[in-house]
Design a protein around this motif. Structure first.
Motif, PDB file in Angstrom:
ATOM      1  N   THR A 155     -46.695  23.490  39.596  1.00 27.70           N
ATOM      2  CA  THR A 155     -46.212  24.874  39.435  1.00 27.70           C
ATOM      3  C   THR A 155     -45.012  25.204  40.307  1.00 27.70           C
ATOM      4  OG1 THR A 155     -47.779  25.651  41.120  1.00 27.70           O
ATOM      5  CG2 THR A 155     -48.518  25.709  38.820  1.00 27.70           C
ATOM      6  N   GLN A 156     -44.558  24.257  41.117  1.00 32.18           N
ATOM      7  CA  GLN A 156     -43.493  24.551  42.085  1.00 32.18           C
ATOM      8  C   GLN A 156     -42.239  25.104  41.412  1.00 32.18           C
ATOM      9  OE1 GLN A 156     -42.782  21.537  45.014  1.00 32.18           O
ATOM     10  NE2 GLN A 156     -40.812  22.355  45.651  1.00 32.18           N
ATOM     11  N   LYS A 157     -41.774  24.429  40.383  1.00 33.48           N
ATOM     12  CA  LYS A 157     -40.538  24.867  39.716  1.00 33.48           C
ATOM     13  C   LYS A 157     -40.721  26.219  39.047  1.00 33.48           C
ATOM     14  CE  LYS A 157     -37.077  23.337  36.344  1.00 33.48           C
ATOM     15  NZ  LYS A 157     -36.683  22.252  35.391  1.00 33.48           N
ATOM     16  N   GLY A 158     -41.849  26.403  38.335  1.00 29.04           N
ATOM     17  CA  GLY A 158     -42.081  27.655  37.616  1.00 29.04           C
ATOM     18  C   GLY A 158     -42.202  28.846  38.547  1.00 29.04           C
ATOM     19  N   ILE A 159     -42.961  28.707  39.621  1.00 25.19           N
ATOM     20  CA  ILE A 159     -43.137  29.819  40.553  1.00 25.19           C
ATOM     21  C   ILE A 159     -41.832  30.148  41.261  1.00 25.19           C
ATOM     22  CG2 ILE A 159     -44.258  30.506  42.718  1.00 25.19           C
ATOM     23  CD1 ILE A 159     -46.765  29.068  41.796  1.00 25.19           C
ATOM     24  N   GLN A 219     -56.407  12.778  56.956  1.00 26.43           N
ATOM     25  CA  GLN A 219     -55.381  13.776  56.655  1.00 26.43           C
ATOM     26  C   GLN A 219     -53.980  13.354  57.089  1.00 26.43           C
ATOM     27  OE1 GLN A 219     -55.752  16.568  54.762  1.00 26.43           O
ATOM     28  NE2 GLN A 219     -57.699  15.528  54.412  1.00 26.43           N
ATOM     29  N   PHE A 220     -53.848  12.803  58.283  1.00 27.53           N
ATOM     30  CA  PHE A 220     -52.512  12.485  58.793  1.00 27.53           C
ATOM     31  C   PHE A 220     -51.913  11.243  58.154  1.00 27.53           C
ATOM     32  CE2 PHE A 220     -53.990  15.379  62.130  1.00 27.53           C
ATOM     33  CZ  PHE A 220     -52.900  16.240  62.180  1.00 27.53           C
ATOM     34  N   GLY A 221     -52.673  10.606  57.269  1.00 29.63           N
ATOM     35  CA  GLY A 221     -52.103   9.540  56.448  1.00 29.63           C
ATOM     36  C   GLY A 221     -51.220  10.065  55.334  1.00 29.63           C
ATOM     37  N   GLY A 222     -51.182  11.400  55.134  1.00 27.94           N
ATOM     38  CA  GLY A 222     -50.221  12.009  54.217  1.00 27.94           C
ATOM     39  C   GLY A 222     -50.753  12.471  52.883  1.00 27.94           C
ATOM     40  N   ILE A 223     -52.074  12.504  52.702  1.00 22.67           N
ATOM     41  CA  ILE A 223     -52.609  12.770  51.372  1.00 22.67           C
ATOM     42  C   ILE A 223     -52.177  14.134  50.836  1.00 22.67           C
ATOM     43  CG2 ILE A 223     -54.799  13.599  52.343  1.00 22.67           C
ATOM     44  CD1 ILE A 223     -54.210  11.858  48.930  1.00 22.67           C
ATOM     45  N   ASN A 224     -52.164  15.162  51.668  1.00 25.92           N
ATOM     46  CA  ASN A 224     -51.826  16.480  51.148  1.00 25.92           C
ATOM     47  C   ASN A 224     -50.336  16.652  50.877  1.00 25.92           C
ATOM     48  OD1 ASN A 224     -54.147  18.499  50.845  1.00 25.92           O
ATOM     49  ND2 ASN A 224     -54.665  17.414  52.721  1.00 25.92           N
ATOM     50  N   GLY A 225     -49.503  15.875  51.523  1.00 20.52           N
ATOM     51  CA  GLY A 225     -48.095  15.874  51.159  1.00 20.52           C
ATOM     52  C   GLY A 225     -47.900  15.343  49.752  1.00 20.52           C
ATOM     53  N   VAL A 226     -48.613  14.248  49.441  1.00 19.71           N
ATOM     54  CA  VAL A 226     -48.520  13.662  48.104  1.00 19.71           C
ATOM     55  C   VAL A 226     -49.169  14.576  47.069  1.00 19.71           C
ATOM     56  CG1 VAL A 226     -49.188  11.687  46.675  1.00 19.71           C
ATOM     57  CG2 VAL A 226     -48.457  11.323  49.035  1.00 19.71           C
ATOM     58  N   ALA A 227     -50.347  15.119  47.377  1.00 15.78           N
ATOM     59  CA  ALA A 227     -51.067  15.946  46.407  1.00 15.78           C
ATOM     60  C   ALA A 227     -50.352  17.260  46.128  1.00 15.78           C
ATOM     61  CB  ALA A 227     -52.484  16.218  46.922  1.00 15.78           C
ATOM     62  N   PHE A 228     -49.800  17.908  47.162  1.00 22.21           N
ATOM     63  CA  PHE A 228     -49.177  19.213  46.987  1.00 22.21           C
ATOM     64  C   PHE A 228     -47.807  19.130  46.323  1.00 22.21           C
ATOM     65  CE2 PHE A 228     -51.388  22.400  49.956  1.00 22.21           C
ATOM     66  CZ  PHE A 228     -52.608  21.766  49.818  1.00 22.21           C
ATOM     67  N   TYR A 229     -47.076  18.038  46.581  1.00 24.88           N
ATOM     68  CA  TYR A 229     -45.674  17.981  46.130  1.00 24.88           C
ATOM     69  C   TYR A 229     -45.376  16.705  45.348  1.00 24.88           C
ATOM     70  CZ  TYR A 229     -45.677  21.436  49.863  1.00 24.88           C
ATOM     71  OH  TYR A 229     -45.992  22.515  50.666  1.00 24.88           O
ATOM     72  N   ALA A 230     -46.364  16.208  44.601  1.00 24.53           N
ATOM     73  CA  ALA A 230     -46.214  14.937  43.887  1.00 24.53           C
ATOM     74  C   ALA A 230     -45.029  14.946  42.932  1.00 24.53           C
ATOM     75  CB  ALA A 230     -47.500  14.622  43.123  1.00 24.53           C
ATOM     76  N   SER A 231     -44.884  16.044  42.208  1.00 28.70           N
ATOM     77  CA  SER A 231     -43.805  16.116  41.212  1.00 28.70           C
ATOM     78  C   SER A 231     -42.438  15.930  41.860  1.00 28.70           C
ATOM     79  CB  SER A 231     -43.870  17.466  40.483  1.00 28.70           C
ATOM     80  OG  SER A 231     -42.869  17.547  39.504  1.00 28.70           O
ATOM     81  N   PHE A 241     -56.753  21.711  59.468  1.00 33.93           N
ATOM     82  CA  PHE A 241     -55.597  21.727  60.375  1.00 33.93           C
ATOM     83  C   PHE A 241     -54.648  20.586  60.015  1.00 33.93           C
ATOM     84  CE2 PHE A 241     -53.569  20.056  64.245  1.00 33.93           C
ATOM     85  CZ  PHE A 241     -52.781  21.155  64.577  1.00 33.93           C
ATOM     86  N   GLY A 242     -55.207  19.395  59.820  1.00 34.47           N
ATOM     87  CA  GLY A 242     -54.378  18.260  59.429  1.00 34.47           C
ATOM     88  C   GLY A 242     -53.702  18.489  58.087  1.00 34.47           C
ATOM     89  N   ALA A 243     -54.445  19.074  57.141  1.00 31.88           N
ATOM     90  CA  ALA A 243     -53.880  19.361  55.827  1.00 31.88           C
ATOM     91  C   ALA A 243     -52.723  20.354  55.930  1.00 31.88           C
ATOM     92  CB  ALA A 243     -54.959  19.905  54.901  1.00 31.88           C
ATOM     93  N   TRP A 244     -52.892  21.369  56.802  1.00 36.08           N
ATOM     94  CA  TRP A 244     -51.821  22.354  56.963  1.00 36.08           C
ATOM     95  C   TRP A 244     -50.578  21.720  57.574  1.00 36.08           C
ATOM     96  CZ3 TRP A 244     -49.869  24.244  61.764  1.00 36.08           C
ATOM     97  CH2 TRP A 244     -48.842  25.195  61.607  1.00 36.08           C
ATOM     98  N   VAL A 245     -50.745  20.946  58.635  1.00 41.88           N
ATOM     99  CA  VAL A 245     -49.595  20.309  59.290  1.00 41.88           C
ATOM    100  C   VAL A 245     -48.837  19.435  58.301  1.00 41.88           C
ATOM    101  CG1 VAL A 245     -48.911  18.616  61.039  1.00 41.88           C
ATOM    102  CG2 VAL A 245     -50.593  20.373  61.604  1.00 41.88           C
ATOM    103  N   VAL A 246     -49.582  18.619  57.565  1.00 43.42           N
ATOM    104  CA  VAL A 246     -48.941  17.687  56.632  1.00 43.42           C
ATOM    105  C   VAL A 246     -48.278  18.429  55.477  1.00 43.42           C
ATOM    106  CG1 VAL A 246     -49.376  15.832  54.966  1.00 43.42           C
ATOM    107  CG2 VAL A 246     -50.439  15.757  57.226  1.00 43.42           C
ATOM    108  N   SER A 247     -48.974  19.398  54.881  1.00 38.79           N
ATOM    109  CA  SER A 247     -48.424  20.086  53.707  1.00 38.79           C
ATOM    110  C   SER A 247     -47.236  20.972  54.063  1.00 38.79           C
ATOM    111  CB  SER A 247     -49.509  20.914  53.011  1.00 38.79           C
ATOM    112  OG  SER A 247     -50.030  21.894  53.882  1.00 38.79           O
ATOM    113  N   TYR A 248     -47.255  21.580  55.249  1.00 41.10           N
ATOM    114  CA  TYR A 248     -46.125  22.432  55.643  1.00 41.10           C
ATOM    115  C   TYR A 248     -44.914  21.595  56.048  1.00 41.10           C
ATOM    116  CZ  TYR A 248     -43.282  25.990  57.832  1.00 41.10           C
ATOM    117  OH  TYR A 248     -42.233  26.827  58.149  1.00 41.10           O
ATOM    118  N   ALA A 249     -45.157  20.506  56.766  1.00 38.18           N
ATOM    119  CA  ALA A 249     -44.046  19.714  57.296  1.00 38.18           C
ATOM    120  C   ALA A 249     -43.470  18.731  56.279  1.00 38.18           C
ATOM    121  CB  ALA A 249     -44.520  18.951  58.531  1.00 38.18           C
TER     122      ALA A 249
END
Length: 484
Positions: free
Chosen positions: A72-76, A295-307, A428-436
């Protein structure tokens, strides 16, 4: 601020007095164990399976929330005019809400019961989805996302704990990993559906698992272990009998649980400071450490912004990559659920963390080649292979098994406070990874994935040195051996 478990004080007792009854009560002879397994097999397991299905609707909701931001990143951004920084806030604020949900999750689950905790989570998520659907500005979008985070922060703790507390030990690992399977399913459905519908319509699909969860909770029993802990003896035995089948002999299991609870009732009320006692050190290090490395292995970076990752890697559109992820993670997570009680927890964790290291390293190499103009035609395919290896490996064991172990290693007197701490570390790890993550990718795409590969390599060492095998052992056996 200390968070207190709802356990009555019964005076001071020595550590030997605490651990010895636990060990003695769990030394069931081979004959007794066989009889217990036979009794359980004679009874119908349909109530256990139904209860697991209802609970993991919350897990599916968890996945829907996590997966929502990728397609949804582009649409929003186009519809509401959000900058990259504003969208990063939207994507990551889910984790801020989840951290607050994590802090309160253990207390809510202990005071109200596992079922009411899941009800609260579902109601909060329903309100959150409507807030996102009707959003016309960034603030309302963020408010809905934040509330959604609070709801899944609660369910991320209570679902694996509930499943672990209702299932026979021979099925506990496999059924607890269904939690992660349904998270992956929720993410995958959000990825696929988000490609073909608008972001507002996708928000409405998030209501479905919430409504199923709310309805289903009327038809399943409460956790017998929680009922025993709060002194509701008749309901405890009725719930255990219902879970094991009307013809099953539950006397040995009920006596084991009650003896364990009676021992715990002699302990003083548990606060956050109690987690730092020496006897709980290994459990806390293993529980918090596994989730931190996860978490700090990067999973939420990939999941949140895969596209956007696949676009950066050289694909014309991110939809091919996100659909590929959706196709990979669900069957591999299902395979992991099958293998958890067959191969054990440690082998799956070691294989999975090695695979995430390889996947991150390949992805880093692909961006390195692209940035330096070397074999640039191959870079997108290497990135796709790396991301799929990473997601597949994570789904095989690193996603589910840490939650299985977390639900097994903490004794009842600190389970609420310890579970809250572990879940807080997760978010906390998910937030750090997804925000950064977006900012790290701007700094260096290859460097971002090299960092993730380094964390994954450290994860292998941590598992090899500290994480115990819990396969085929009762909760009481595991906890007595680790907290003595």
């Amino acid at each position: 601020m200390a968070i207190h478990q709802d356990v009555e004080t019964g005076g001071n007792i020595s550590q030997d007095e605490i651990t010895q009854p636990l060990i003695q009560s769990d030394k069931i002879s081979a004959v007794q164990t066989h009889e217990l397994s036979s009794d359980t097999s004679k009874g119908s397991l349909w109530v256990v399976l139904l209860s697991t299905f209802v609970a993991v609707c919350g897990s599916f909701e968890f996945g829907s929330c996590v997966g929502y931001s990728a397609p949804t990143q582009k649409g929003i951004r186009n519809d509401l005019g959000l900058s990259l920084a504003e969208y990063s806030v939207f994507g990551s604020i889910l984790n801020i809400g989840a951290m607050i949900g994590a802090v309160t999750s253990g207390r809510i689950a202990d005071l109200t019961g596992r079922k009411w905790a899941m009800r609260i989570s579902a109601i909060v998520c329903i309100v959150a989805w409507f807030a996102i659907y009707f959003s016309q500005a960034a603030w309302s979008l963020d408010l809905g996302r934040f509330s959604m985070g609070y709801g899944i922060g609660i369910v991320s703790y209570v679902v694996p704990v509930f499943i672990a507390e209702i299932t026979p030990k021979n099925l506990r690992g496999g059924l607890t990993t269904v939690h992660q399977l349904m998270i992956c399913s929720g993410v995958s459905v959000a990825f696929v559906v988000g490609v073909v519908v608008t972001w507002r319509t996708l928000a409405l699909t998030g209501l479905v698992p919430c409504l199923i969860l709310l309805l289903g909770l009327f038809f399943i029993p409460e956790s017998p272990r929680w009922l025993a802990k709060v002194g509701r003896e008749k309901e405890f035995k009725a719930a255990l009998q219902r879970l094991r089948g009307k013809d099953a002999d539950i006397s040995k299991e009920a006596a084991e649980i009650q003896e364990y609870i009676e021992t715990l009732e002699k302990l003083p009320k548990a606060g956050i400071q109690d987690l730092f006692q020496r006897r709980y050190a290994l459990s806390v290090i293993v529980g918090v450490g596994l989730i931190a490395f996860q978490q700090f292995g990067g999973i939420n970076g990939v999941a949140f912004y895969a596209s956007e990752i696949f676009v950066s890697a050289g694909f014309s559109s991110g939809s091919v990559g996100t659909i590929s992820i959706a196709c990979v993670q669900v069957p591999i997570t299902a395979l992991g659920a099958i293998l958890t009680d067959r191969t054990g927890r440690r082998p799956l964790l070691l294989i999975a963390s090695t695979g995430t290291c390889l996947g991150n390293f390949l992805t880093a190499i692909s961006f390195f080649l692209k940035d330096h103009g070397v074999l640039s035609g191959w870079a997108p395919m290497i990135a796709l292979a790396g991301i799929l290896i990473y997601i597949g490996s994570f789904s095989l064991g690193l996603g589910a098994v840490p939650w299985v172990i977390m639900s097994e290693i903490f004794p009842m007197n600190i389970k609420g406070i310890a579970g809250s701490l572990v879940t807080l570390m997760h978010w906390f790890g998910a937030w750090v990874v997804s925000y950064a993550f977006n900012f790290l990718m701007i700094w260096s795409s290859s460097g971002t994935f090299f960092l993730n590969a380094g964390v994954s390599a450290a994860t292998v060492l941590f598992i090899a040195k500290l994480v115990p095998e819990t396969k085929g052992r009762t909760l009481e056996e595991i906890q007595a051996s680790m907290n003595s």
